[in-house]
Motif scaffolding. Structure first.
Motif, PDB file in Angstrom:
ATOM      1  N   ARG A 137     -19.241  -1.076 -18.626  1.00 54.96           N
ATOM      2  CA  ARG A 137     -19.551  -2.489 -18.418  1.00 54.96           C
ATOM      3  C   ARG A 137     -19.479  -3.250 -19.735  1.00 54.96           C
ATOM      4  O   ARG A 137     -20.191  -2.933 -20.685  1.00 54.96           O
ATOM      5  N   THR A 141     -21.883  -8.998 -19.306  1.00 55.21           N
ATOM      6  CA  THR A 141     -21.432  -9.029 -17.914  1.00 55.21           C
ATOM      7  C   THR A 141     -22.431  -8.294 -17.026  1.00 55.21           C
ATOM      8  O   THR A 141     -23.301  -7.568 -17.501  1.00 55.21           O
ATOM      9  N   ARG A 142     -22.286  -8.478 -15.725  1.00 53.87           N
ATOM     10  CA  ARG A 142     -23.052  -7.737 -14.725  1.00 53.87           C
ATOM     11  C   ARG A 142     -22.077  -7.014 -13.803  1.00 53.87           C
ATOM     12  O   ARG A 142     -20.968  -7.503 -13.553  1.00 53.87           O
ATOM     13  N   TRP A 144     -20.678  -5.976 -10.378  1.00 58.88           N
ATOM     14  CA  TRP A 144     -20.636  -6.416  -8.980  1.00 58.88           C
ATOM     15  C   TRP A 144     -19.982  -5.291  -8.184  1.00 58.88           C
ATOM     16  O   TRP A 144     -18.881  -4.853  -8.506  1.00 58.88           O
ATOM     17  N   TYR A 156     -21.792  -6.008  -0.502  1.00 53.96           N
ATOM     18  CA  TYR A 156     -21.333  -6.529  -1.778  1.00 53.96           C
ATOM     19  C   TYR A 156     -22.527  -7.153  -2.488  1.00 53.96           C
ATOM     20  O   TYR A 156     -23.313  -7.875  -1.861  1.00 53.96           O
ATOM     21  N   TYR A 158     -24.640  -7.738  -6.744  1.00 51.78           N
ATOM     22  CA  TYR A 158     -24.867  -7.312  -8.115  1.00 51.78           C
ATOM     23  C   TYR A 158     -25.662  -6.010  -8.112  1.00 51.78           C
ATOM     24  O   TYR A 158     -26.570  -5.827  -7.287  1.00 51.78           O
ATOM     25  N   ARG A 160     -28.493  -3.922  -9.104  1.00 46.94           N
ATOM     26  CA  ARG A 160     -29.828  -4.098  -9.660  1.00 46.94           C
ATOM     27  C   ARG A 160     -30.270  -2.825 -10.383  1.00 46.94           C
ATOM     28  O   ARG A 160     -30.749  -2.867 -11.522  1.00 46.94           O
ATOM     29  N   LEU A 175     -28.593  -3.210  -4.584  1.00 45.08           N
ATOM     30  CA  LEU A 175     -27.794  -4.417  -4.789  1.00 45.08           C
ATOM     31  C   LEU A 175     -28.666  -5.641  -4.590  1.00 45.08           C
ATOM     32  O   LEU A 175     -29.617  -5.622  -3.805  1.00 45.08           O
ATOM     33  N   GLY A 177     -28.742 -10.378  -5.384  1.00 48.98           N
ATOM     34  CA  GLY A 177     -28.002 -11.600  -5.690  1.00 48.98           C
ATOM     35  C   GLY A 177     -27.907 -12.527  -4.491  1.00 48.98           C
ATOM     36  O   GLY A 177     -27.856 -12.073  -3.338  1.00 48.98           O
ATOM     37  N   TYR A 212     -16.651  -6.408 -12.987  1.00 48.35           N
ATOM     38  CA  TYR A 212     -17.612  -6.945 -13.941  1.00 48.35           C
ATOM     39  C   TYR A 212     -17.463  -8.458 -14.003  1.00 48.35           C
ATOM     40  O   TYR A 212     -16.379  -8.970 -14.294  1.00 48.35           O
ATOM     41  N   ALA A 215     -22.129 -12.743 -16.902  1.00 46.02           N
ATOM     42  CA  ALA A 215     -23.530 -12.899 -16.504  1.00 46.02           C
ATOM     43  C   ALA A 215     -23.943 -14.356 -16.413  1.00 46.02           C
ATOM     44  O   ALA A 215     -24.850 -14.704 -15.647  1.00 46.02           O
ATOM     45  N   GLY A 218     -20.644 -16.064 -13.666  1.00 40.63           N
ATOM     46  CA  GLY A 218     -20.276 -15.365 -12.436  1.00 40.63           C
ATOM     47  C   GLY A 218     -18.781 -15.209 -12.249  1.00 40.63           C
ATOM     48  O   GLY A 218     -18.325 -14.717 -11.216  1.00 40.63           O
TER      49      GLY A 218
END
Length: 233
Positions: A137, A141-142, A144, A156, A158, A160, A175, A177, A212, A215, A218
């Motif tokens: 990663r 970024t986060r 997904w 689907y 993010y 966690r 997950l 979001g 990715y 953050a 999005g």
């Protein structure tokens, strides 16, 4: 047998340390294999014994040249506790040097054998989940993820949290979001507005796709980081 004193514990750890060093370096290149605890402990003990004996022989050979840098094993065995009290500092120094030499021998022999076998690369001791969700990663970024389940349902969202390793039956993926989405029989529904998180058992996941997103915005991250598909069952 469990060491009863601090000195006995330190001596035990010093004795097994070279074998542990050898095994840890060996696993970095070859990966960890499933085996019995007895077999693994026996290999560590045998390696430690060999490297310790070689280290002691080298130090004894140095003593025969006239240098009095280390304890005299013969005097120590003959006089026992009296010798220990008189030469405590020398004993500590000798044990430390012996341990350093033995660990250096373990490292050197492992590197030599690895070179002969052509095992130059390091094997990462991590699961594909940990690699895709954490190690790969990009900063800022986060992750997904798209989790496809055995019954055809997809989620689907993010990432966690997750269980990074262990048997797949014991792992879980969480997950979250506002844009978290559920898909079943062609019907797609955004569920993040009503449900905060979804906990998915790892044993129910057919495959896991990860991308990715920035953050802050999005938006997709650097295109150099392609979407990764995880199937480490």
């Amino acid at each position: 047998m469990i060491p009863q004193t601090l000195g006995a514990l330190a001596g035990f750890l010093a004795l097994v340390a070279p074998g542990i060093v050898f095994e840890l370096r060996r696993e970095r290149r070859r990966g960890r294999h499933q085996e019995t605890a007895f077999r693994e402990a026996s290999r560590v003990a045998l390696g430690s014994l060999v490297f310790t004996l070689v280290s002691v022989l080298l130090m004894t050979a140095l003593q025969t040249t006239g240098a009095r840098l280390f304890v005299s094993p013969a005097d120590w065995l003959t006089r026992g506790e009296a010798y220990s009290r008189e030469h405590l500092t020398l004993i500590v120094v000798s044990v430390a040097v012996e341990l350093a030499v033995a660990c250096a021998l373990a490292t050197g022999f492992e590197a030599f054998f690895a070179h002969r076998r052509g095992e130059a690369a390091t094997v990462q001791q991590r699961s594909a989940w940990a690699q895709a969700l954490r190690a790969d990663r990009p900063p800022g970024t986060r992750a997904w993820a798209h989790a496809q389940l055995e019954n055809g349902t997809s989620f689907y969202g993010y990432v966690r949290s997750y269980t990074p390793s262990g048997p797949l039956a014991d792992r879980e993926l969480v997950l979250e979001g506002e844009a978290m989405t559920s898909e079943n029989d062609g019907a797609t529904k955004v569920i993040g507005e009503d449900w905060r998180r979804v906990v998915i058992p790892g044993s129910k996941i057919t495959y896991l796709r990860v991308t990715y997103l920035d953050a802050a915005t999005g938006e997709p991250a650097d295109v150099a980081y392609a979407t990764r598909e995880v199937t480490d069952k």
